[in-house]
Motif scaffolding. Sequence first.
Motif, PDB file in Angstrom:
ATOM      1  N   GLN A 189       0.726  -1.169  -0.031  1.00  0.00           N
ATOM      2  CA  GLN A 189      -0.105  -0.009   0.116  1.00  0.00           C
ATOM      3  C   GLN A 189       0.862   1.260   0.009  1.00  0.00           C
ATOM      4  O   GLN A 189       1.748   1.282   0.668  1.00  0.00           O
ATOM      5  CB  GLN A 189      -0.985  -0.054   1.152  1.00  0.00           C
ATOM      6  CG  GLN A 189      -1.848  -1.319   1.334  1.00  0.00           C
ATOM      7  CD  GLN A 189      -2.716  -1.273   2.409  1.00  0.00           C
ATOM      8  OE1 GLN A 189      -3.849  -0.516   2.563  1.00  0.00           O
ATOM      9  NE2 GLN A 189      -2.328  -1.926   3.584  1.00  0.00           N
ATOM     10  N   TYR A 190       0.664   2.138  -0.909  1.00  0.00           N
ATOM     11  CA  TYR A 190       1.449   3.297  -1.087  1.00  0.00           C
ATOM     12  C   TYR A 190       1.119   4.633  -0.554  1.00  0.00           C
ATOM     13  O   TYR A 190       1.654   5.599  -0.430  1.00  0.00           O
ATOM     14  CB  TYR A 190       1.677   3.500  -2.594  1.00  0.00           C
ATOM     15  CG  TYR A 190       2.575   2.294  -3.213  1.00  0.00           C
ATOM     16  CD1 TYR A 190       2.325   1.213  -3.645  1.00  0.00           C
ATOM     17  CD2 TYR A 190       4.125   2.668  -3.190  1.00  0.00           C
ATOM     18  CE1 TYR A 190       3.166   0.208  -3.998  1.00  0.00           C
ATOM     19  CE2 TYR A 190       5.090   1.588  -3.694  1.00  0.00           C
ATOM     20  CZ  TYR A 190       4.570   0.414  -4.277  1.00  0.00           C
ATOM     21  OH  TYR A 190       5.499  -0.551  -4.793  1.00  0.00           O
ATOM     22  N   ASN A 191      -0.275   4.734  -0.224  1.00  0.00           N
ATOM     23  CA  ASN A 191      -0.625   5.903   0.225  1.00  0.00           C
ATOM     24  C   ASN A 191      -1.390   5.706   1.669  1.00  0.00           C
ATOM     25  O   ASN A 191      -1.980   4.888   2.066  1.00  0.00           O
ATOM     26  CB  ASN A 191      -1.735   6.395  -0.756  1.00  0.00           C
ATOM     27  CG  ASN A 191      -1.502   6.349  -2.265  1.00  0.00           C
ATOM     28  OD1 ASN A 191      -1.815   5.604  -2.967  1.00  0.00           O
ATOM     29  ND2 ASN A 191      -0.406   7.437  -2.537  1.00  0.00           N
ATOM     30  N   SER A 192      -1.394   7.030   2.258  1.00  0.00           N
ATOM     31  CA  SER A 192      -1.893   6.890   3.540  1.00  0.00           C
ATOM     32  C   SER A 192      -3.291   6.962   3.543  1.00  0.00           C
ATOM     33  O   SER A 192      -3.815   7.448   2.625  1.00  0.00           O
ATOM     34  CB  SER A 192      -1.348   8.331   4.415  1.00  0.00           C
ATOM     35  OG  SER A 192      -2.495   9.264   4.576  1.00  0.00           O
ATOM     36  N   LYS A 194      -5.384   8.894   4.630  1.00  0.00           N
ATOM     37  CA  LYS A 194      -6.253  10.067   4.246  1.00  0.00           C
ATOM     38  C   LYS A 194      -6.543  10.254   2.980  1.00  0.00           C
ATOM     39  O   LYS A 194      -7.138  11.400   2.758  1.00  0.00           O
ATOM     40  CB  LYS A 194      -5.628  11.036   5.523  1.00  0.00           C
ATOM     41  CG  LYS A 194      -4.131  11.490   4.789  1.00  0.00           C
ATOM     42  CD  LYS A 194      -3.622  12.659   5.539  1.00  0.00           C
ATOM     43  CE  LYS A 194      -2.387  13.182   5.048  1.00  0.00           C
ATOM     44  NZ  LYS A 194      -1.150  12.944   5.824  1.00  0.00           N
ATOM     45  N   HIS A 195      -5.963   9.493   1.948  1.00  0.00           N
ATOM     46  CA  HIS A 195      -6.328   9.686   0.608  1.00  0.00           C
ATOM     47  C   HIS A 195      -7.362   8.762   0.367  1.00  0.00           C
ATOM     48  O   HIS A 195      -7.115   7.695  -0.029  1.00  0.00           O
ATOM     49  CB  HIS A 195      -4.846   9.825  -0.057  1.00  0.00           C
ATOM     50  CG  HIS A 195      -3.824  10.478  -0.003  1.00  0.00           C
ATOM     51  ND1 HIS A 195      -4.056  11.947  -0.255  1.00  0.00           N
ATOM     52  CD2 HIS A 195      -2.979  10.412   0.784  1.00  0.00           C
ATOM     53  CE1 HIS A 195      -3.027  12.529   0.145  1.00  0.00           C
ATOM     54  NE2 HIS A 195      -2.081  11.754   0.570  1.00  0.00           N
ATOM     55  N   PRO A 196      -8.510   9.335  -0.160  1.00  0.00           N
ATOM     56  CA  PRO A 196      -9.550   8.255  -0.558  1.00  0.00           C
ATOM     57  C   PRO A 196      -9.474   7.999  -1.938  1.00  0.00           C
ATOM     58  O   PRO A 196      -9.964   7.055  -2.297  1.00  0.00           O
ATOM     59  CB  PRO A 196     -10.746   9.077  -0.267  1.00  0.00           C
ATOM     60  CG  PRO A 196     -10.517  10.659  -0.103  1.00  0.00           C
ATOM     61  CD  PRO A 196      -9.007  10.742   0.140  1.00  0.00           C
ATOM     62  N   THR A 197      -8.932   8.914  -2.876  1.00  0.00           N
ATOM     63  CA  THR A 197      -8.871   8.525  -4.282  1.00  0.00           C
ATOM     64  C   THR A 197      -7.596   8.588  -4.910  1.00  0.00           C
ATOM     65  O   THR A 197      -6.549   9.117  -4.191  1.00  0.00           O
ATOM     66  CB  THR A 197      -9.485   9.725  -5.025  1.00  0.00           C
ATOM     67  OG1 THR A 197      -9.033  10.909  -4.673  1.00  0.00           O
ATOM     68  CG2 THR A 197     -11.227   9.619  -4.678  1.00  0.00           C
ATOM     69  N   GLY A 198      -7.372   8.007  -5.997  1.00  0.00           N
ATOM     70  CA  GLY A 198      -6.058   8.060  -6.503  1.00  0.00           C
ATOM     71  C   GLY A 198      -4.995   7.081  -5.805  1.00  0.00           C
ATOM     72  O   GLY A 198      -3.682   7.379  -5.743  1.00  0.00           O
ATOM     73  N   ARG A 199      -5.456   6.118  -5.133  1.00  0.00           N
ATOM     74  CA  ARG A 199      -4.776   5.133  -4.244  1.00  0.00           C
ATOM     75  C   ARG A 199      -4.167   4.124  -5.053  1.00  0.00           C
ATOM     76  O   ARG A 199      -4.634   3.564  -6.290  1.00  0.00           O
ATOM     77  CB  ARG A 199      -5.429   4.462  -3.212  1.00  0.00           C
ATOM     78  CG  ARG A 199      -6.212   5.476  -2.264  1.00  0.00           C
ATOM     79  CD  ARG A 199      -7.115   4.739  -1.279  1.00  0.00           C
ATOM     80  NE  ARG A 199      -6.160   3.694  -0.428  1.00  0.00           N
ATOM     81  CZ  ARG A 199      -5.355   4.292   0.424  1.00  0.00           C
ATOM     82  NH1 ARG A 199      -5.222   5.672   0.696  1.00  0.00           N
ATOM     83  NH2 ARG A 199      -4.726   3.654   1.153  1.00  0.00           N
ATOM     84  N   VAL A 200      -2.816   3.813  -4.814  1.00  0.00           N
ATOM     85  CA  VAL A 200      -2.212   2.911  -5.591  1.00  0.00           C
ATOM     86  C   VAL A 200      -1.809   1.695  -4.685  1.00  0.00           C
ATOM     87  O   VAL A 200      -1.276   1.767  -3.664  1.00  0.00           O
ATOM     88  CB  VAL A 200      -0.637   3.465  -5.849  1.00  0.00           C
ATOM     89  CG1 VAL A 200      -0.068   2.373  -6.841  1.00  0.00           C
ATOM     90  CG2 VAL A 200      -1.121   4.502  -7.242  1.00  0.00           C
ATOM     91  N   ASN A 201      -2.129   0.742  -4.966  1.00  0.00           N
ATOM     92  CA  ASN A 201      -1.911  -0.657  -4.100  1.00  0.00           C
ATOM     93  C   ASN A 201      -1.204  -1.828  -5.202  1.00  0.00           C
ATOM     94  O   ASN A 201      -1.597  -1.759  -6.385  1.00  0.00           O
ATOM     95  CB  ASN A 201      -3.089  -1.215  -3.553  1.00  0.00           C
ATOM     96  CG  ASN A 201      -3.791  -0.387  -2.829  1.00  0.00           C
ATOM     97  OD1 ASN A 201      -3.428   0.258  -1.762  1.00  0.00           O
ATOM     98  ND2 ASN A 201      -5.118  -0.070  -3.287  1.00  0.00           N
TER      99      ASN A 201
HETATM  100  C1  LIG Z   1      -0.120   7.211  -3.981  1.00  0.00           C
HETATM  101  O1  LIG Z   1       1.134   6.816  -4.095  1.00  0.00           O
HETATM  102  C2  LIG Z   1       1.606   6.608  -5.593  1.00  0.00           C
HETATM  103  C3  LIG Z   1       2.863   5.780  -5.341  1.00  0.00           C
HETATM  104  O2  LIG Z   1       3.747   6.574  -4.712  1.00  0.00           O
HETATM  105  C4  LIG Z   1       1.399   8.268  -6.182  1.00  0.00           C
HETATM  106  O3  LIG Z   1       2.110   8.256  -7.604  1.00  0.00           O
HETATM  107  C5  LIG Z   1       0.181   8.649  -6.135  1.00  0.00           C
HETATM  108  O4  LIG Z   1       0.279   9.927  -6.382  1.00  0.00           O
HETATM  109  C6  LIG Z   1      -0.457   8.727  -4.534  1.00  0.00           C
HETATM  110  N1  LIG Z   1      -1.826   9.028  -4.540  1.00  0.00           N
HETATM  111  C7  LIG Z   1      -2.218  10.164  -3.667  1.00  0.00           C
HETATM  112  C8  LIG Z   1      -3.658  10.199  -3.834  1.00  0.00           C
HETATM  113  O5  LIG Z   1      -1.398  10.692  -3.030  1.00  0.00           O
END
Ligand SMILES: *[C@@H]1O[C@H](CO)[C@@H](O)[C@H](O)[C@H]1NC(C)=O
Length: 218
Positions: A189-192, A194-201
């Motif tokens: 899991q790459y995002n905290s 607190k970020h509900p969208t744009g998450r990367v797993n």
């Molecule tokens: C989530 O993490 C990825 C990889 O580090 C990053 O590219 C992306 O912008 C992050 N998304 C948010 C919402 O911060």
Amino acid sequence: MERLFALIVTLTTALSYVNVKCLVLPVPAYTIESPQFKVIHLESDFEIRLYKEISWMSALVHGTSFRNSTKDGFHRLYQYLHGANLNSTQFFMTAPVLTSVITSSTSTHGSAYIVRYYMHPKYDDKTSPPPQPAAELNLQLDKWKSRCIAVRKFGGFAADDNVERERDGLVSSLGKHFPGNKYNYSIAQYNSSKHPTGRVNEVWIMDVSGFTTEGCPV
Ligand SMILES: *[C@@H]1O[C@H](CO)[C@@H](O)[C@H](O)[C@H]1NC(C)=O
Ligand SMILES: *[C@@H]1O[C@H](CO)[C@@H](O)[C@H](O)[C@H]1NC(C)=O
Ligand SMILES: *[C@@H]1O[C@H](CO)[C@@H](O)[C@H](O)[C@H]1NC(C)=O
Ligand SMILES: *[C@@H]1O[C@H](CO)[C@@H](O)[C@H](O)[C@H]1NC(C)=O
């Protein structure tokens, strides 16, 4: 008018240059460190990455829920990162937070989850080991040698109702290229939260025997 515009552009450029210069020092503090890799095989639904050595600070949790176990393990890691170590060192967050799921065929009571924090490579070598965790946190340093990992990406929140489905998706894609179907898996899991969208797993599967034909370390 044109001259004025040119002047403004020059000034603005100069100003942003100064800003950039001033920002040079603080920037590393905001860069989230991640382990380096090279993609050695790319398919539409997964890729194989060759990672260098990686050190993780790891928390073992026995449980029945991916989500709850990840939370429990991360809570212990969080304390380590915020000074619960013999040097009172504060760490920056890194990515990903990895949860390795170990399913044992002999245990009927849930799985073992190993929740991991990626250690900056400056702590990698024998001359500067990372600060020791406070004993009550029951953490352990795991060093992985360079290895290949099959990776499938997915969005949203990694949760109990989707991680196994994503694992099955990767196992099925892998099966078209490499023999084998029984694997432990990890969720990166790459995002905290607190970020509900744009998450990367990502789902990670390693130790696939056919990888040696791709030039992976044994
Ligand atoms: C989530 O993490 C990825 C990889 O580090 C990053 O590219 C992306 O912008 C992050 N998304 C948010 C919402 O911060
Ligand atoms: C996860 O934790 C929550 C809150 O403690 C609890 O209500 C829930 O039953 C747990 N889920 C599982 C699958 O253990
Ligand atoms: C932690 O503290 C010990 C003892 O003071 C010291 O020898 C060691 O270098 C320190 N480690 C780090 C990573 O700062
Ligand atoms: C999963 O990991 C455990 C512990 O390392 C190991 O004993 C087991 O054989 C692994 N299972 C598979 C299918 O690789």
